[in-house]
Structure formats: C-alpha cells, structure tokens
Enzyme design. Structure first.
Site, short mmCIF file in Angstrom:
data_model
loop_
_atom_site.label_atom_id
_atom_site.label_comp_id
_atom_site.label_asym_id
_atom_site.label_seq_id
_atom_site.Cartn_x
_atom_site.Cartn_y
_atom_site.Cartn_z
N ASP A 1 0.88 -1.16 0.00
CA ASP A 1 0.00 0.00 0.00
C ASP A 1 0.92 1.22 0.00
O ASP A 1 1.50 1.57 1.02
CB ASP A 1 -0.89 -0.03 1.26
N LYS B 1 3.18 11.53 -3.59
CA LYS B 1 2.20 10.75 -4.36
C LYS B 1 1.17 11.68 -5.02
O LYS B 1 0.59 11.35 -6.04
CB LYS B 1 1.51 9.79 -3.41
N GLU C 1 -7.14 0.93 -4.26
CA GLU C 1 -7.10 0.78 -2.81
C GLU C 1 -8.41 0.24 -2.22
O GLU C 1 -8.39 -0.70 -1.43
CB GLU C 1 -6.69 2.11 -2.17
N ASP D 1 -12.78 5.12 1.88
CA ASP D 1 -11.33 5.20 2.08
C ASP D 1 -10.88 6.65 2.13
O ASP D 1 -10.75 7.31 1.10
CB ASP D 1 -10.64 4.45 0.92
#
Lengths: 430, 523
Positions: B8, B70, B171, B193
C-alpha cells in the site's frame, strides 16, 4: 449495450423483405427507409445494425417490429465460424437454425504438456463452441432468471474462465480462447443485467417502491411517436437506464449546439444537433432546433448567392439550389418567419423551376409586408415564369410604384415589353 | 519462484503485507512498526533518509524533506493540483523536461516515480529482511481515481525499486479483497477510504471468493492532510491575533505546527479536548514566544465539517452509479487513518443507516488486500478472483471536439468494444484517431493517451466511409486501439499502455542509482 449485441444468434440472422411486402405503404422515416434498404438477405444483422442511420438499439427495435408484423423474414443465419475467423463477406449459410449444436471437440488441440488438465482443456474447447448462444443459454441460466441468479451464474463462469485464473500458467493457444470466452460471458451478463435492471422488483426484494428517484422516464409525455409505438409492442424494451443516459447526452449536445449557434458557428451547432438526434430520436425539440438552424444556414447561403452576383444565383448548380430550398422550406413550414425569408424562398424556388412554390412563397412574403417592393417583384417573376404576363406586369408596376429604383422590376418589365413585341411580331408573321 | 508482496503506497504512510499459510499478514520493520511514513529526506551532511528517519528530521530540515509526493505523481507541472502543491509544500517543486513535476532536494532533482521508488525499495528491503529471501514481485495499490499516467508513474516507481509490478489495483478494491476473502456468502460492501491525501469510495459485490466492483467515486486531492491544514490555519490565525506574529512564512514553525496539528487531530478522535504546546515557536525583540492552544472536538468538527460533507456527495454518487440505495449495502468498511475520526464515522453510518465494520485495521487492510491479489495470481489453490474494472472512460474525439466514449468507466476487464465512425468532409482520405481517457464530454478536457492516422480511405462523400474503431483492454490493463476501414480492410492500431513520462533508459539509470545508494548504506 442492448441484449441483442450479446446474442450472437440474433446478430447472425440475415434478413430480407417478404416478397409480397408493400414497403411503400408504410410511413417510414428516412432512417428507417435506409435501414430497410440495407436488408438484402445475405448480410448478417450484426453488421447491418451498426451502419444504419440510427443507433443499433433502435435498429434492433425496428427490425423486431417489422419481423413481428410480417414485413421481414429471416433468410438464414451466417455461420459463426466465418464471422469470427475472417469477417469477410463470404458467409456460410446454415440451412436451418440448428440450435447451435455443440460441435465435437478437436482432440488434436488438447496438449498434455500444458499447465491445464485435459478435462479443463476439453471444457474450454466445448464452451467455445457455445459462444453464439443467446445470453441466458451461454450463462446456463433460465430465461426467467432474476438478477441474483444471473449474477451467480456470471460469477461461477468467471471463476472458471477469467484469464487471471491462468496467470503465468503455460496455456499456449488456450490463452486467447479464455480471453474470448470471458469477454463473451461479460457481454452476456451485461445484456441480461441491463434487462433485469429495468425490472425493479428483481433488484430490491425489500419492498418499497424503488426507482422513483432514479428513473426520470416514468412520466412520459403523451405524444406517441412511431418509435414509442414500436417500443410498446416490444416484449423487451431498451432499458430505461440506457435511454435515460442517451437522453441526457442528447440534451447536453443540444445545449452545446445552442452555445455554438450563439457564437456564430452554425456548422458546429448543426453537427451537434445531428448527433443529439441520433442519441434521442424521439425528442421533437432537437429535430425542431435542427430544422431551424438549417433553415437559417440555408437563408444565409441564399443571401450570399444573391449578393455574389447581380444576376442572382447564376452559376450555382441546381442541386445545391434544390437542397438549400428544401432546408429553408422545412424551416418555413415549421415556424413563422419574417417576410424576407419567404422572399428568398421565392427566388430559390424560381431558380429551381418550381414556379407554383415560388408564387406561394412570394404571396406569403407579401402577406407579411405588402409595402416591400422586392416582394412584388418576386411575385411578378413567378407569374411571368408561369406565362401569366398580365399578372406579372401588374406586380412589376406595383413594385416600381412602391420603389421607383427597384432594379429587378424595371429590368423584368423591360424584358416583358420586349417579349411582348416579339410575340406580337410572331403573331403577325404567322 | 519468489513470493509476491502487497504494497500500500500511501500518500502519508506505506505498508507491506504477504500471504502466509493462506492468511495475509502485515510485515513489520525491524523497529516493530507496521507502517512507514512515505517520506524521504536528505540531511545537512548529505545522508539519504527514508521513512521514520526522514520524518524525525523533517522539522529541522523541512526544505529537504519530501512528503505527499504521491499527490504529484503522473501529473503535469501546469496542472492546478501541482500548482496548489507548490503553494502548500515547503520543498521545491520544479518543472521537468517532460512537463512533469519534479522535486528539488539538496540541489538534486528527483522525479516523482523516483521518490516513490525510494519508498518502495525500502519496503522491499524490509520484506526481504523479514522473509530471509529476495523479493522481486509486487502488487501495488493506488487510489481508484488515478488515471493512466498516475498508474504508469506508480509502475515506473516499482521498476526503479527493482520490483516487477504484477498489477496495480485500486485501494478500495484491495480493502474489499482483504475483508471479503474470509467471509462466505453474498454481500454488497461499501469501502469508504479517507487516507492522508486521497479519498475514494467503492461499492463491491462479493460472492464465494469472486469480487466485482460495482461503482467507484472519489477525489484524488482530498484527505487527512486537508484536515491538518485547516487546524494549522486556525491556530496561525489565533496566534496572530494574540501575539501579532505571522507564522505563515516560517517553514520550520509551520512544520512543527503541522505535526502538532496532526497529533491533536488524532487525540481528538479519542478525547473531547486537547492542548497544543509549542514552546519557542517564534521570537521578536521582546523575546521568545510560546504557542499554547486549546482545541476541542466541537471546534475541530466545525473546522472540517464541509470536507466531510463533501465526501458524502461522492458516496451518494457511487451508490447511485451502482444502481443501489444506501440500505442495499450490507457492510461498510472504513479505510485510511482519517476514517477513524468520530465525525467521519457518524456521517458515514448516518448515510448508510448502519455502523461501519469494526474488524479491520484501516491502516493495514489495503496492503493485506494487495497481498491477497498477489497470491491469487501466482499461488496454487487460491479461491479468490477479482473482477477488476477500468477506472476511467475511454474513447476518441469526434467532429466538433466531442468525446465519444467506447468503454465506460467501471467496465469489467478484459473487454473489447467497437463502434463505427465516418468522415466529416467530402473525399476525406484519412482520419485521425485521438484516444482520450476521462469523463468530460469535451475531448480536450480529458487526457490524451495517444493518436494515430488511418489513411487510404477511398474518395467518397462525407458520412459514407465506415471506419470501425475498436478498443481492447486486456487483463493486465493494457489498452490497444485499432481502426479499420470496412471498405478496404486497411487497418491501423496502437497500444496506449505506456504513456510514461520516463524512458526505459531513464528508469534503468534511476534504478542503478538507487542500488548504488543502497550499497553505500550497508557499507
């Protein structure tokens, strides 16, 4: 995607007009006529449904309606082999619709050195022969299966054939086969799921009325177009979800067209509207907007031609004149416009040679504004063309009275006089 | 063959997992931490620091420490997201030669895949240490809303770290895999999420090991850090009013504040009120100033309420896309550290009318799911199958700049779809096929993936030639597009998988660079 795209058998049928059918007696739209003209009895429907002037789902509906009313018949079925291998027009015919008999597996394809048991290989080859079956038969469910049963079946087959199950395994030629099989399973599931979605009872067992919030199509206007009538006869309509989505797309495109038109880009606006109509053929508003725009475009063209050459329209090919006139005419029929629009119509009609029409348009122009000299001239020209010299003279004189500088009237009147003398001489000679 | 690890790769924290004896487990590092900050820094004396070490020195070395890289991966430098980051981040963001965003640290420029690669290499090292054997393959997760360029950037990062990336999976999907694998029966689950930097929501259907994604929605630029930023802004304003000192231009103070805000936020998930104490935060001619600030849960909730409500809009969209009503969802799984916040929990349970599932650790479940998918692909006897979907719609631009969708987003792959197109001018001899990805009806508002020309069309009136354009996505997510003139049989095609901004040789160079550093570390 409609259920038909998923059903290979539906796609393979080759349709033709029943010999005693009287297609002329049907009131067909241009698109429907075009579609009908493409049904030659030896092209599979799968290829035809995509190239007509309408969306494939609508084409399916039309054809189903024609089949039901006995206008069309199935001439045969294109062979699945021909279709998947070459897709060349050399179709093989199957005399009768054999319920897609599973062909025997070619044992030579089975290879014991692969990471696949021989049973699994045989199963893949067998299943591959079934790909042309209708969706529910492919998924091995009953035609009445509900959404949950369809999904179960889809999951079960996915577990068996999804390419990920054979990730990095040595499967050779079975790899592409699995890929093809899974895509077909996916298509079949999509087709069946979209039908089940139209039936809210299947999706929500919990009771209370669902869908009222999500389905804008529940309240339909009372207007019943041909398409709607067709649809009502159909056992399985296009799912509301697809229709709603397409309707929305059409509305967005129409809005874009409005914007383009406002910015002066009429060509762009017309293209957008045409696409909008393809997405939602039953919406009159889009069609009206298109007619209006095209009429406006035609008018602009006519004005340009008239301004271009003093002798008005000379050198413009007659087909172009005709098509511009047709577009303008449609717009004039649809909505009230001002006198000058009719005036241009009258000129165009005159140049095309339709004198009656020219006269009618000129009269309509005069109705709007009797004080406009040019309109009298136009009416005079129409009468002159019809040989009604007396009437023609009257209108030319009227025009000159309103505007002594009206050149066209002056010229025409002079022409009339010359012709009158000429005619008189002929009479004498005779 | 080696084992496949699941990673992850988070905006703020990263985590690794592996399947052992049929069960996915998280691999802790030698310090016992189960997650690692996705941070990288270069210290004053030129040392390269990763993870916890990087985080520890971030306060004193803010300009040379990267976090949340990211958010920049696979984005163009001139995109609004990058421009926003330039304002918010203490480190230097510069324009790269491929119009990408790069980061300058200690006078060296790093690409975003390179920075992500540094984190991945560290994760690889931790896994190898734990397993006692080399690791070469991984499944990496990314937010559901990542586009092709961002996914490619993530893949490049894997390559730079010396990993073969078997799959990039979403994810929320990974979370559902980890949740669903041990549970028999049919269920529809919603995964909410809310991580450090991104927000995703997905609705999935699980039945006997098969997992299907029904719908996905989200925002790649919303996450826990936005919560922190609200707190920081609130405190800075309060401090300015009380002391007359503006902390906004003091990067070191801001970094301390950011850490303190994050900690206070976490505290307030457990307690009703907390205190933020930062001695010597600033000084002026009158001497040093200390920051002492009390924050309670009510205040915090007032500061961030609109962000939480914003996430619910995406949730609603997603439920609608799935063709369901909130009550049709059987289970709600919360993922990402920020989802621990009581306000978030209550907002989500109010919406679905049921309390979220408690059994998963929101920080770890995504990595566990990635490991499950890795094992499902390469190990025998796995009874898990993910029916993955394509994240964004694919199509071509048509006359007038419209975007003609051939494959809708959330379509299960592998898939092939075709449609017939035609010409727009009389005697047009060639058509240009421009392949776009995105959700806008205007082609130019979407991402251009590639283009090619199909020439040799026979002269005909406009609208008569028939060109069949066909899109294919294989199970590895590779997209190929072909166009065929049905009259002549003439065909052209492209594969549009590699819109990487880095060339292979650049990636190899970066991979070699990193290896050198690793050796230098050990030596």
């Amino acid at each position: 995607m409609s259920r038909y795209a998923g059903s290979a058998k539906w796609g393979r049928q080759m349709l033709r007009l029943v010999s005693e059918a009287k297609a002329e007696s049907l009131r067909l739209t241009a698109e429907e006529g075009f579609l009908l003209s493409r049904l030659d009895g030896h092209t599979p429907w799968r290829l035809v449904r995509d190239i007509g002037g309408m969306e494939p789902e609508e084409a399916d509906l039309c054809v189903e309606g024609w089949l039901a009313s006995g206008l069309l018949e199935v001439a045969g079925y294109a062979s699945e082999m021909a279709e998947s291998q070459s897709r060349s027009p050399s179709w093989r015919f199957e005399a009768v619709d054999s319920k897609a008999v599973p062909r025997t597996v070619d044992e030579s394809l089975i290879d014991s050195t692969l990471d696949l048991s021989q049973e699994a290989q045989r199963r893949i080859l067998e299943f591959e022969c079934r790909l042309s079956l209708p969706p529910h038969e492919l998924l091995e469910t009953s035609p009445k299966a509900n959404a949950r049963e369809v999904k179960k079946a889809y999951f079960k087959l996915s577990r068996e054939f999804h390419p990920d199950r054979y990730f990095r395994k040595k499967v050779d030629h079975f790899g592409p086969r699995l890929d093809r099989i899974f895509k077909k399973i996916l298509e079949a599931h999509e087709a069946l799921a979209s039908i089940a979605e139209g039936d809210p009872g299947l999706r929500s067992p919990s009771g209370e009325a669902p869908g009222a919030d999500s389905s804008p199509a529940i309240v339909e206007p009372l207007r019943s177009s041909k398409l709607e009538q067709l649809r009502r006869r159909m056992p399985l309509p296009i799912p509301d979800s697809i229709r709603g989505e397409r309707r929305q797309k059409a509305v967005a495109l129409a809005r874009a067209a409005e914007r383009s038109a406002r910015l002066g880009d009429h060509q762009e606006a017309i293209t957008s509207l045409r696409v909008a109509i393809r997405f939602d053929p039953s919406e009159i508003k889009h069609r009206r907007a298109l007619v209006d725009l095209e009429a406006g475009q035609a008018l602009a063209q006519a004005k340009e031609w008239m301004a271009d050459s003093p002798s008005a329209f000379s050198g413009v090919p007659p087909e172009a004149l005709g098509s511009v006139l047709a577009q303008l005419e449609k717009g004039l029929v649809q909505s009230q416009r001002d006198g000058s629009d009719y005036f241009y119509g009258a000129w165009l009609a005159l140049k095309v040679g339709d004198w009656e029409k020219s006269q009618r348009f000129a009269e309509l122009a005069l109705e709007k504004d009797p004080s406009e000299a040019r309109y009298h001239t136009a009416l005079g020209r129409a009468h002159k063309a019809k040989g009604e010299i007396g009437l023609a003279r009257r209108f030319f004189q009227q025009a000159l009275k309103l505007n002594p500088n009206e050149g066209q009237a002056k010229k025409s009147l002079a022409g009339l006089k010359a012709r009158g003398i000429h005619a008189a001489q002929e009479v004498c000679n005779g | 063959m080696g084992r496949v690890i699941g990673i992850d790769l988070g905006t703020t924290n990263s985590c690794i997992a592996i399947v052992e004896d049929g069960q996915p487990i998280v691999i802790p590092n030698s310090g016992g931490y189960k997650t690692m900050p996705s941070m990288f820094g270069i210290s004053q004396d030129g040392k390269r620091l990763v993870g916890h070490l990087a985080k520890r020195q971030a306060i004193t070395n803010a300009q040379n420490t990267v976090y949340a890289a990211k958010r920049l991966i696979g984005r163009r430098f001139d995109s609004t997201e990058v421009q926003r980051s330039i304002e918010l981040c203490p480190y230097e963001i510069v324009q790269g030669p491929h119009e990408d965003a790069r980061i300058e640290l200690a006078e060296k420029t790093f690409t975003c895949p390179e920075l992500a690669g540094i984190t991945l290499r560290e994760m690889k090292r931790i896994a190898e240490e734990y397993l006692g054997e080399p690791v070469h393959e991984a499944v990496i997760t990314c937010p559901a809303y990542f586009n092709d360029a961002q996914r490619q950037g993530t893949k490049d990062a894997g390559k730079i770290a010396g990993l073969e990336v078997l799959r990039i999976i979403n994810e929320p999907t990974a979370a559902a895999l980890a949740y669903g694998m041990a549970r028999p029966g049919d269920q529809r689950i919603a995964v909410y999420d809310l991580g450090g930097g991104t927000f995703d929501v997905s609705i999935l259907e699980i039945s006997e090991g098969v997992i299907e994604v029904l719908a996905t929605a989200g925002n790649t630029f919303l996450g826990g850090e936005d919560f922190d930023r609200r707190i920081v802004a609130h405190i800075v304003k309060g401090f300015e009013e009380a002391e007359g000192i503006d902390l906004r231009s003091d990067t070191m103070a801001l970094q301390r504040l950011k850490d303190a805000a994050e900690k206070a936020k976490c505290d307030l998930s457990m307690r009703e009120e907390t205190e933020i104490n930062l001695p010597f935060i600033a000084s002026d001619p009158e001497g040093p100033r200390h920051l002492n600030f009390e924050l309670d849960r009510v205040m915090l909730e007032r500061l961030v309420d609109d962000i939480v409500q914003g996430t619910l809009k995406s949730v609603e969209q997603c439920v609608q896309d799935a063709g369901l009503r909130p009550s049709d969802v059987d289970q709600v799984v919360m993922v990402g550290g920020q989802s621990r916040m009581p306000l978030v929990q209550s907002a989500v349970s109010d919406y679905f009318g049921k309390r979220p599932h408690k059994g998963v650790n929101p920080d770890e479940v995504v990595a566990l799911g990635a490991a499950v998918q890795g094992a499902a692909l390469v190990e025998e006897g796995q009874d898990v199958l993910l029916l993955d979907v394509t994240p964004l719609s694919l199509g071509i631009s048509t006359y007038g700049g419209h975007f003609a969708r051939l494959i809708d987003r959330n379509t299960t792959v592998p898939v092939t779809k075709a449609h017939i197109f035609t010409t727009t001018r009389d005697d047009q001899s060639a058509v240009k096929i421009r392949v776009f990805q995105g959700e806008s009806d205007l082609a130019t508002e979407n991402d251009l993936l590639g283009e090619f020309v199909l020439a040799g069309i026979r002269p005909a009136r406009k609208g008569e030639p028939e060109v069949e354009v066909s899109f294919d996505i294989d199970s590895n997510g590779i997209v190929s597009v072909s166009a065929r003139d049905l009259a002549t049989g003439q065909e052209q095609s492209i594969t549009v998988s590699s819109t990487s901004t880095l060339s292979d040789s650049e990636i190899d160079q970066m991979a070699a660079d990193q290896q050198n550093y690793e050796v230098a570390f050990k030596g």
